[in-house]
Design an enzyme around this catalytic site. Structure first.
Site, PDB file in Angstrom:
ATOM      1  N   LYS A  91      13.647   8.358  -2.551  1.00 33.46           N
ATOM      2  CA  LYS A  91      14.366   7.578  -2.813  1.00 33.46           C
ATOM      3  C   LYS A  91      15.762   7.890  -2.263  1.00 33.46           C
ATOM      4  O   LYS A  91      16.193   7.308  -1.630  1.00 33.46           O
ATOM      5  CB  LYS A  91      13.969   7.286  -4.185  1.00 33.46           C
ATOM      6  CG  LYS A  91      12.825   6.920  -4.680  1.00 33.46           C
ATOM      7  CD  LYS A  91      12.524   6.713  -6.076  1.00 33.46           C
ATOM      8  CE  LYS A  91      10.955   6.531  -6.075  1.00 33.46           C
ATOM      9  NZ  LYS A  91      10.543   6.583  -7.881  1.00 33.46           N
TER      10      LYS A  91
ATOM     11  N   ALA B 107      11.876   0.397  -8.245  1.00 31.64           N
ATOM     12  CA  ALA B 107      10.954  -0.909  -8.803  1.00 31.64           C
ATOM     13  C   ALA B 107      11.384  -1.931  -8.909  1.00 31.64           C
ATOM     14  O   ALA B 107      12.173  -2.091  -7.465  1.00 31.64           O
ATOM     15  CB  ALA B 107       9.993  -0.417  -9.572  1.00 31.64           C
TER      16      ALA B 107
ATOM     17  N   THR C  77       1.172  -1.478  -0.095  1.00 31.49           N
ATOM     18  CA  THR C  77       0.014  -0.046  -0.287  1.00 31.49           C
ATOM     19  C   THR C  77       0.669   1.580   0.571  1.00 31.49           C
ATOM     20  O   THR C  77       2.759   1.212  -0.393  1.00 31.49           O
ATOM     21  CB  THR C  77      -0.909  -0.061   1.041  1.00 31.49           C
ATOM     22  OG1 THR C  77       0.301   0.487   2.488  1.00 31.49           O
ATOM     23  CG2 THR C  77      -1.359  -1.030   1.617  1.00 31.49           C
TER      24      THR C  77
END
Ligand code: ADP
Ligand code: ASP
Ligand code: MG
Length: 814
Positions: A681, A610, A554
């Site tokens: 990030k 990712a 989530t």
């Protein structure tokens, strides 16, 4: 002569009794048979229950009595459609006597051990009579002999000791002249020399059969039950358990003593001296090999033969400085317990002699405490020792094997396996013979402990991972699909048995302890219970499965806040959600600490790039002693898309709008365009490089126009894009004049991080970056000039799902 024993479930229904009769018929063709039977399955418990109810002045005992009556009536009628009258008469007569006994207990409000033995003896009396008469009705050469005439004991009610010489003589005498091919005998029951009814202890029918086998020195004793032998561990609790083909008397005794109920522990004694093997067989599957218990010590193969468990244990701890170096404490302690007839199952003493710890049956805990506190009254008053401490709700688990003594490291492996799964060990005992290593743990952990130990010692090759997924949107759905496709491959090639046990979206959640069938998981989830974060956590705790992994797919801060709860329970956390790792440094540190302390993996590879192995690579560099000097990276698929499409022929507004509509940006594109997502990030990469840093420490030079920065809604923001087209065209023109491409770059240099739009000249590795690709360049001590480069698709449901999958496999390989 052949001696066979059939247990409660084997004679638990007319169908099963028919199986027994047909087995006996076949056996009797070879030689005469002495067949010991238990009470019909569950009857002994019901008799005791009725007795307790009557003693407590509760007329509900009549209902229990009627239940007992109905069970026997049904069996008689099904087995003997004709000629049942003599059986019904016997049943009537016997049940009348039982009813009278129960009324007597009700009246005097008391159930002594002596009366209790009288009470439970009805079970075996009834079953043996019904079976023998049924066989006679079928014209088989059968007779019934009451073992109470043969087995003579002392008057130690509920667990009487056998007078072997008299008993053996009686048995030999009887069978010398017995004519029937098949003699049916009730197990468990006996009589004292004074003629009072006694029993041999719960599960004692096995023992009866062993006494008969020894008296007649038969070739082997057969125990027929509802499982195909003695299993590597309790088959009701561990699905992967399997039957042990051969096992020594000692090992069988240890296993049964520590809870392998399939054999009553004293059974071994009478046959051991005569070297009579015990063969355990399954009444429902007579063709199965079963287990042979004999005097053959196992030499080769697995040093661990089996794992057993015994519940309802209480731990008594006697401690105090006054015990040190003074002889006689243990003697007094054990004498007191012996006087109270309390059986000690496990003993440990710290080498400092400061404490002694005993495992006993929890039913005895209270009387033990009273007796021990009384005997040490003086020492307690003088504070030499503390009042005895009693803990309940515990079980003992034990590894058993003759050959464990010749192998190092078994106990280490046992305890580390338990530790990894957050199973707290309260006490440990290992006999000097090293045939048995026992640990006391909480009842609630038994199933998990047996499964994880069984996996470790008997399935060594496969590891079961139990996955719980929160968030089954785009990425979650792809992950479930990938797992479905790869399950067989993982099992075959990586020896990982990957199961999804729980799924949740924001509306519902669904669990299946045996693994969710992934063909129709969506329907199952839709029909599940109402979702809640706490409910999800509690369900995982309740299931208490080994190698549990919680997956957060989530972007929800409330979900991220729960990670410490999971880690503290040694449940691994795999996060796609960036919030936890890019939140405040203190929380990040806490999560890392908990992960180490509770041996629970915490992985978040998909937080950056990712599915690209960015964090894993960085971790490997750091772990192998390299030092990160600089990181240069393009980490935003959305910003790449925008600046790859924006030029003097397009409008900035149109490009951003298109990116939003095609799902390249968050619904609120400001999150991407402001650079916050990229800053999060690089923050995570900086932290993983070993630097302490907060989001605010990152320099963020925005390329947005001033009004764009100030806009307070998405609609407003889009307005500013139209108005400020000139501002954005200027940025483009400046870059284009230098033949540069615009890329949104994250940098980390010497402990400082920054994000911002940069003009990238031709020839630079970033220059040709296309579509949603990401690129990360690590400059390190070992890669000072030519950086280590990781490049590839940095967004998309499939690659993100495969990044999550890689984290699961990392855990599987630990
Ligand atoms: P019976 O009524 O035939 O005497 P029991 O119920 O006393 O049977 O014993 C058989 C049961 O023992 C099995 O059904 C199984 O649940 C239990 N059990 C516990 N540990 C083991 C083990 N290691 N191997 C086989 N059975 C076990
Ligand atoms: N019927 C007795 C019991 O349930 C004895 C036995 O089945 O072995 O304990
Ligand atoms: Mg039994």
């Amino acid at each position: 002569m052949q001696v066979l024993k059939f247990g409660g479930t084997s004679v638990g229904s007319s169908q099963n009794i028919n199986n027994v009769i047909s087995i006996l018929e076949t056996y009797s063709e070879k030689d005469k048979v002495a067949c010991v039977v238990s009470a019909v399955g569950g009857i002994t418990d019901k008799l005791l229950l009725a007795g307790e109810q009557a003693k407590n002045k509760d007329r509900v005992f009549e209902a229990t009595f009627n239940d007992i009556k109905a069970i026997h009536l049904e069996i008689i009628e099904e087995l003997n459609p004709s000629n049942k009258q003599p059986l019904l008469d016997f049943l009537d007569e016997t049940l009348n006597a039982l009813k009278q006994l129960l009324e007597g207990i009700y009246l005097i409000n008391e159930l002594s051990p002596k009366t209790s033995d009288k009470l439970v003896s009805f079970g075996e009396k009834l079953s043996s009579f019904i079976i023998a008469e049924t066989m006679k009705n079928r014209r088989l050469s059968a007779a019934r002999k009451n073992t109470q005439d043969l087995i003579i004991t002392n008057a130690n009610y509920t667990k009487a000791e056998v007078d072997y010489p008299t008993t053996y003589a009686n048995i030999r005498d009887y069978f010398k002249s017995a004519r029937a091919r098949i003699t049916i005998l009730p197990g468990f029951i006996a009589k004292s020399a004074q003629g009072e009814e006694t029993t041999l202890g719960r599960g004692g029918s096995d023992f009866t059969a062993a006494i008969l086998a020894a008296a007649m020195e038969v070739e082997q004793l057969e125990i027929w039950t509802d499982v195909s032998g003695m299993f590597t561990t309790n088959p009701k609790l561990v699905k992967q358990a399997y039957p042990i083909e051969t096992i020594s008397y000692q090992e069988a005794m240890e296993l049964s003593h520590f809870g392998a109920k399939v054999l009553y522990p004293p059974t071994v004694q009478p046959v051991l001296d005569l070297n009579i093997p015990i063969h355990i067989k399954n009444t429902n599957r007579p063709e199965d090999t079963g287990t042979i218990i004999s005097n053959q010590e196992s030499q080769n193969g697995n040093p661990v033969k089996g794992i057993s468990n015994i519940g309802n244990i209480a731990l008594l701890t006697l401690q105090g400085s006054g015990m040190v170096g003074i002889p006689g404490f243990s003697k007094r302690l054990f004498e007191t317990l012996a006087q109270e007839k309390i059986n000690v199952i496990l003993i440990t003493q710290a080498s400092s002699e400061h404490s002694i710890c005993l495992g006993i049956d929890a039913t005895d805990a209270e009387s033990a405490k009273t007796a021990v506190d009384q005997i040490f009254e003086n020492e307690i008053a003088l504070h030499k020792i503390d009042p005895i401490v009693v803990e309940t709700g515990l079980s003992i688990i034990a590894l058993v094997g003759d050959n464990m003594k010749n192998h190092q490291g078994i106990s280490g492996k046992m305890f580390s396996t338990l530790g990894k799964n957050n199973i707290n060990i309260r006490a440990i005992a290992q006999g000097a013979s090293e045939k048995n290593i026992s640990a006391v743990i909480a009842d609630k952990d038994v199933k998990k402990a047996l499964n994880t130990l069984h996996e470790q010692f008997f399935e060594a090759k496969t590891k079961q991972l139990n996955v719980f997924i929160t968030g089954v949107g785009n990425v979650g759905e792809r992950l479930v699909e990938q797992i479905r496709q790869q399950r067989a491959y993982l099992k075959e090639n990586l020896k990982i048995n990957l199961r999804i046990i729980g799924l949740s979206n924001s509306r519902t959640m669904y669990f299946n302890e045996d693994g969710i069938d992934l063909k129709d998981w969506k329907e199952k989830l839709a029909g599940g219970e109402k979702a809640s974060l706490d409910g999800f956590f509690q369900n995982i705790l309740k299931l208490n499965l080994r190698n549990s992994i919680f997956m957060d797919i989530t972007a929800n801060a409330d979900v991220a806040r729960r990670y410490p709860d999971y880690l503290r329970e040694s449940i691994g956390v795999v996060a796609c959600n960036k919030i936890a790792c890019s939140g405040n440094m203190e929380n990040y540190r806490l999560l890392k600490r908990l992960s180490l302390k509770y041996n629970a993996p915490f992985l978040f590879e998909t937080n950056v790039g990712a599915g690209l192995p960015v964090i894993d690579t960085l971790n490997n560099l750091v772990a192998s002693g390299d030092k990160i000097t600089s990181i240069q990276a393009v980490l935003s698929g959305s910003l790449n898309f925008v600046f790859n499409h924006f030029n003097d022929q397009t409008r900035f507004y149109d490009v951003v709008k298109q990116a939003q509509e095609e799902g390249y940006t968050e619904p609120d594109p400001r999150i991407d365009l402001s650079g916050v997502d990229v800053a999060r990030k690089i923050l995570i990469l900086a932290r993983e490089s070993g630097v302490s840093m907060e989001l605010e420490d990152i320099e963020n030079t925005s390329f947005l126009s001033e009004s764009g920065l100030k806009s307070d809604s998405v609609a407003d923001f889009f307005e500013t894009l139209i108005e400020d087209e000139g501002h954005y065209q200027q940025i483009y023109a400046a870059a284009s004049a230098k033949q540069c491409q615009l890329k949104y770059v994250a940098q980390f240099n010497n402990g400082q991080a920054s994000v911002g739009l940069q003009e990238i000249p031709q020839g630079h590795p970033f220059y040709n970056l296309e579509g949603k690709d990401n690129i990360v360049m690590f400059y390190t001590q070992r890669y000072p000039e030519q950086p280590m480069i990781i490049k590839g698709a940095g967004a998309g449901a499939d690659v993100t799902a495969s990044g999550l999958f890689a984290d699961i496999i990392r855990i599987g390989n630990i």
